[in-house]
Design a protein around this motif. Structure first.
Motif, PDB file in Angstrom:
ATOM      1  N   ARG A  20     -35.776   1.399 -12.018  1.00 51.89           N
ATOM      2  CA  ARG A  20     -34.765   0.392 -12.337  1.00 51.89           C
ATOM      3  C   ARG A  20     -35.289  -0.562 -13.409  1.00 51.89           C
ATOM      4  O   ARG A  20     -34.595  -0.915 -14.353  1.00 51.89           O
ATOM      5  CB  ARG A  20     -34.398  -0.371 -11.071  1.00 51.89           C
TER       6      ARG A  20
ATOM      7  N   THR B 137     -35.515   1.376 -16.849  1.00 47.38           N
ATOM      8  CA  THR B 137     -34.293   1.785 -17.540  1.00 47.38           C
ATOM      9  C   THR B 137     -33.500   0.590 -18.051  1.00 47.38           C
ATOM     10  O   THR B 137     -33.000   0.609 -19.163  1.00 47.38           O
ATOM     11  CB  THR B 137     -33.412   2.630 -16.612  1.00 47.38           C
ATOM     12  N   LYS B 138     -33.365  -0.463 -17.227  1.00 48.38           N
ATOM     13  CA  LYS B 138     -32.535  -1.590 -17.685  1.00 48.38           C
ATOM     14  C   LYS B 138     -33.220  -2.926 -17.425  1.00 48.38           C
ATOM     15  O   LYS B 138     -32.830  -3.669 -16.542  1.00 48.38           O
ATOM     16  CB  LYS B 138     -31.154  -1.554 -17.035  1.00 48.38           C
TER      17      LYS B 138
ATOM     18  N   ALA C  87     -33.115  -5.281 -19.675  1.00 48.99           N
ATOM     19  CA  ALA C  87     -32.261  -6.255 -20.344  1.00 48.99           C
ATOM     20  C   ALA C  87     -31.073  -6.641 -19.467  1.00 48.99           C
ATOM     21  O   ALA C  87     -30.609  -7.782 -19.511  1.00 48.99           O
ATOM     22  CB  ALA C  87     -31.766  -5.690 -21.668  1.00 48.99           C
ATOM     23  N   ALA C  88     -30.584  -5.688 -18.686  1.00 50.77           N
ATOM     24  CA  ALA C  88     -29.412  -5.951 -17.854  1.00 50.77           C
ATOM     25  C   ALA C  88     -29.706  -7.028 -16.822  1.00 50.77           C
ATOM     26  O   ALA C  88     -28.867  -7.876 -16.516  1.00 50.77           O
ATOM     27  CB  ALA C  88     -28.983  -4.663 -17.150  1.00 50.77           C
TER      28      ALA C  88
ATOM     29  N   ARG D 171     -29.425 -10.452 -18.602  1.00 55.44           N
ATOM     30  CA  ARG D 171     -28.101 -10.924 -19.022  1.00 55.44           C
ATOM     31  C   ARG D 171     -27.274 -11.422 -17.855  1.00 55.44           C
ATOM     32  O   ARG D 171     -26.778 -12.541 -17.862  1.00 55.44           O
ATOM     33  CB  ARG D 171     -27.355  -9.799 -19.746  1.00 55.44           C
TER      34      ARG D 171
ATOM     35  N   GLY E 285     -40.831  -7.051 -18.482  1.00 50.32           N
ATOM     36  CA  GLY E 285     -39.629  -7.076 -17.654  1.00 50.32           C
ATOM     37  C   GLY E 285     -39.869  -7.807 -16.345  1.00 50.32           C
ATOM     38  O   GLY E 285     -38.994  -8.519 -15.869  1.00 50.32           O
TER      39      GLY E 285
END
Ligand SMILES: [Zn+2]
Length: 190
Positions: free
Chosen positions: A141, A144-145, A147-148, A151, A179
């Motif tokens: 997780r 892969t994202k 940035a999500a 945001r 991250g």
């Protein structure tokens, strides 16, 4: 009131006073020591002591050392259940307690039989697999994202345990590094 420095200071003063007295009365003290340790007047009143009982004092020290060692070993290896004298070599609570089979919560007072060993081993493996699966999932997780999570605030809530568990899961990973610190910071901001 701190008693320890006061006691230490008092002992130091007493020691200094004792040394001072010894220096002032060097002769009688020295003579007293010589007589009582049997270094002058060798066949004197203390000859019997130093050649008899007194010569065993070092052996008492050795016996005392061995007894202390045995006591420490017993304290280390006996069951942690209060008042139990069995050898406790079954770990409980992740190694906090060493318990005998009778007091280990997994064994319910009985010696572990083949069936119980099989079952506990299987459960342990399943637990390990579940933990590793969870860590992998979190790792994926984060990979892969990343940035999500930055945001949107709403998905950050389920990602919170992921962010806290991430450093141990991906400590050697340079890409997951940026991250992981971002997750808790957004968490605190909201
Ligand atoms: Zn026990």
């Amino acid at each position: 009131m701190k008693w320890r420095p006061i006691i230490a200071g008092g002992l130091a003063c007493a020691a200094v006073a004792g040394v001072a007295l010894w220096v002032v009365h060097a002769n009688p003290v020295g003579h007293w020591l010589e007589v009582h340790t049997g270094t002058v007047n060798e066949p004197g009143p203390y000859y019997g002591f130093w050649s008899g009982f007194g010569s065993d004092l070092t052996e008492f020290a050795v016996i005392g050392t061995i007894a202390t060692g045995v006591y420490q070993l017993v304290k280390k290896y006996n069951c942690h259940y209060p008042g139990c004298w069995r050898v406790g070599n079954h770990q409980a609570a992740g190694g906090q307690f060493s318990l005998c089979y009778r007091h280990h919560p997994d064994y319910q007072g009985k010696k572990p039989n083949a069936e119980l060993i099989q079952r506990l081993h299987r459960e342990h493996l399943e637990r390990q697999a579940a933990i590793h699966g969870k860590l992998n999932e979190i790792h994926q997780r984060l990979m892969t994202k990343p940035a999500a999570a930055d945001r949107a605030a709403a998905p950050a809530a389920p990602a919170a345990p992921a962010a806290s568990a991430a450093p141990s899961a991906s400590s050697g990973n340079a890409q997951a590094g940026p991250g992981a610190p971002d997750g808790p910071s957004t968490q605190r901001g909201t």
